[in-house]
Scaffold this motif. Structure first.
Motif, PDB file in Angstrom:
ATOM      1  N   CYS A 110      -0.428  -5.275  -8.404  1.00  0.00           N
ATOM      2  CA  CYS A 110      -1.128  -5.382  -9.684  1.00  0.00           C
ATOM      3  C   CYS A 110      -0.734  -6.687 -10.358  1.00  0.00           C
ATOM      4  O   CYS A 110       0.317  -7.266 -10.070  1.00  0.00           O
ATOM      5  CB  CYS A 110      -0.819  -4.210 -10.591  1.00  0.00           C
ATOM      6  SG  CYS A 110       0.873  -4.160 -11.209  1.00  0.00           S
ATOM      7  N   ALA A 165      -0.831   0.786 -15.781  1.00  0.00           N
ATOM      8  CA  ALA A 165      -2.151   0.736 -15.172  1.00  0.00           C
ATOM      9  C   ALA A 165      -2.097   1.545 -13.879  1.00  0.00           C
ATOM     10  O   ALA A 165      -1.124   1.448 -13.125  1.00  0.00           O
ATOM     11  CB  ALA A 165      -2.555  -0.704 -14.874  1.00  0.00           C
ATOM     12  N   VAL A 180      -0.926  -3.410 -21.696  1.00  0.00           N
ATOM     13  CA  VAL A 180      -1.934  -3.374 -20.635  1.00  0.00           C
ATOM     14  C   VAL A 180      -3.353  -3.255 -21.180  1.00  0.00           C
ATOM     15  O   VAL A 180      -4.303  -3.699 -20.543  1.00  0.00           O
ATOM     16  CB  VAL A 180      -1.665  -2.229 -19.632  1.00  0.00           C
ATOM     17  CG1 VAL A 180      -0.364  -2.473 -18.885  1.00  0.00           C
ATOM     18  CG2 VAL A 180      -1.669  -0.869 -20.309  1.00  0.00           C
ATOM     19  N   THR A 181      -3.516  -2.656 -22.358  1.00  0.00           N
ATOM     20  CA  THR A 181      -4.863  -2.468 -22.876  1.00  0.00           C
ATOM     21  C   THR A 181      -5.425  -3.740 -23.522  1.00  0.00           C
ATOM     22  O   THR A 181      -6.612  -3.802 -23.825  1.00  0.00           O
ATOM     23  CB  THR A 181      -4.903  -1.338 -23.907  1.00  0.00           C
ATOM     24  OG1 THR A 181      -3.911  -1.590 -24.910  1.00  0.00           O
ATOM     25  CG2 THR A 181      -4.637   0.008 -23.243  1.00  0.00           C
ATOM     26  N   ILE A 226      -9.728   2.649 -11.515  1.00  0.00           N
ATOM     27  CA  ILE A 226      -8.637   2.009 -12.255  1.00  0.00           C
ATOM     28  C   ILE A 226      -8.632   2.566 -13.667  1.00  0.00           C
ATOM     29  O   ILE A 226      -9.689   2.791 -14.262  1.00  0.00           O
ATOM     30  CB  ILE A 226      -8.814   0.467 -12.253  1.00  0.00           C
ATOM     31  CG1 ILE A 226      -7.606  -0.211 -12.889  1.00  0.00           C
ATOM     32  CG2 ILE A 226     -10.112   0.049 -12.911  1.00  0.00           C
ATOM     33  CD1 ILE A 226      -7.601  -1.727 -12.727  1.00  0.00           C
ATOM     34  N   SER A 227      -7.434   2.822 -14.184  1.00  0.00           N
ATOM     35  CA  SER A 227      -7.336   3.354 -15.537  1.00  0.00           C
ATOM     36  C   SER A 227      -6.058   2.854 -16.195  1.00  0.00           C
ATOM     37  O   SER A 227      -5.176   2.311 -15.525  1.00  0.00           O
ATOM     38  CB  SER A 227      -7.355   4.886 -15.523  1.00  0.00           C
ATOM     39  OG  SER A 227      -6.204   5.404 -14.894  1.00  0.00           O
ATOM     40  N   LEU A 228      -5.976   3.033 -17.510  1.00  0.00           N
ATOM     41  CA  LEU A 228      -4.830   2.565 -18.285  1.00  0.00           C
ATOM     42  C   LEU A 228      -4.264   3.698 -19.126  1.00  0.00           C
ATOM     43  O   LEU A 228      -5.010   4.537 -19.634  1.00  0.00           O
ATOM     44  CB  LEU A 228      -5.255   1.413 -19.213  1.00  0.00           C
ATOM     45  CG  LEU A 228      -5.932   0.214 -18.580  1.00  0.00           C
ATOM     46  CD1 LEU A 228      -6.399  -0.755 -19.659  1.00  0.00           C
ATOM     47  CD2 LEU A 228      -4.997  -0.472 -17.619  1.00  0.00           C
ATOM     48  N   MET A 262      -6.417  -6.120 -16.430  1.00  0.00           N
ATOM     49  CA  MET A 262      -5.492  -5.677 -15.385  1.00  0.00           C
ATOM     50  C   MET A 262      -6.237  -5.624 -14.057  1.00  0.00           C
ATOM     51  O   MET A 262      -7.390  -5.162 -13.998  1.00  0.00           O
ATOM     52  CB  MET A 262      -4.916  -4.306 -15.713  1.00  0.00           C
ATOM     53  CG  MET A 262      -3.970  -4.292 -16.912  1.00  0.00           C
ATOM     54  SD  MET A 262      -2.522  -5.342 -16.704  1.00  0.00           S
ATOM     55  CE  MET A 262      -1.724  -4.590 -15.280  1.00  0.00           C
TER      56      MET A 262
END
Length: 123
Positions: free
Chosen positions: A101, A84, A29-30, A75-77, A34
């Motif tokens: 998502c 996510a 995801v990083t 939003i964060s990972l 996303m």
């Protein structure tokens, strides 16, 4: 195989909070962009939030939001869990929708969507 799965939706009162999760597999995801979308009954799908990945040309971790949610949603990972998140605060009835998502990356062309998670904001 690329796969995303949303969870965390539910019924919440106005002013409440929810944390949506998007569990990812087949990619990191990083490294990709996303995105969280939502679709309310009878309306078109709307982009709610996105965050830039490290493989893209823009600043990694840069997040942008729809005007309707800016200041309330984040939003964060989680790199370790490959998830996510969409943190939703001060929810309003107009936030009621199915939330989805997805990822955006030239490495993974085509759309990858989960089954969505339903958020209902009502007293």
């Amino acid at each position: 195989q690329v796969h995303v799965a949303e969870s965390g939706g539910g019924l919440v009162q106005p002013g409440g909070s929810l944390l949506l999760s998007c569990a990812a597999s087949g990619f990191t995801v990083t490294r990709v962009d996303m995105l969280w979308y939502r679709q309310a009954p009878g309306k078109e799908r709307e982009l709610v939030a996105q965050i830039r990945g490290s493989d893209g040309p823009t600043i990694y971790g840069r997040a942008t939001y729809a005007d309707s949610v800016r200041g309330r949603f984040t939003i964060s990972l989680d790199n370790a869990k490959n998830i996510a998140y969409l943190h939703m605060n001060d929810l309003k009835p107009e936030d009621t929708a199915d939330y989805y998502c997805t990822l955006r990356s030239p490495v993974f062309p085509g759309g990858y969507w989960g089954q969505g998670t339903r958020v209902t904001v009502s007293s």
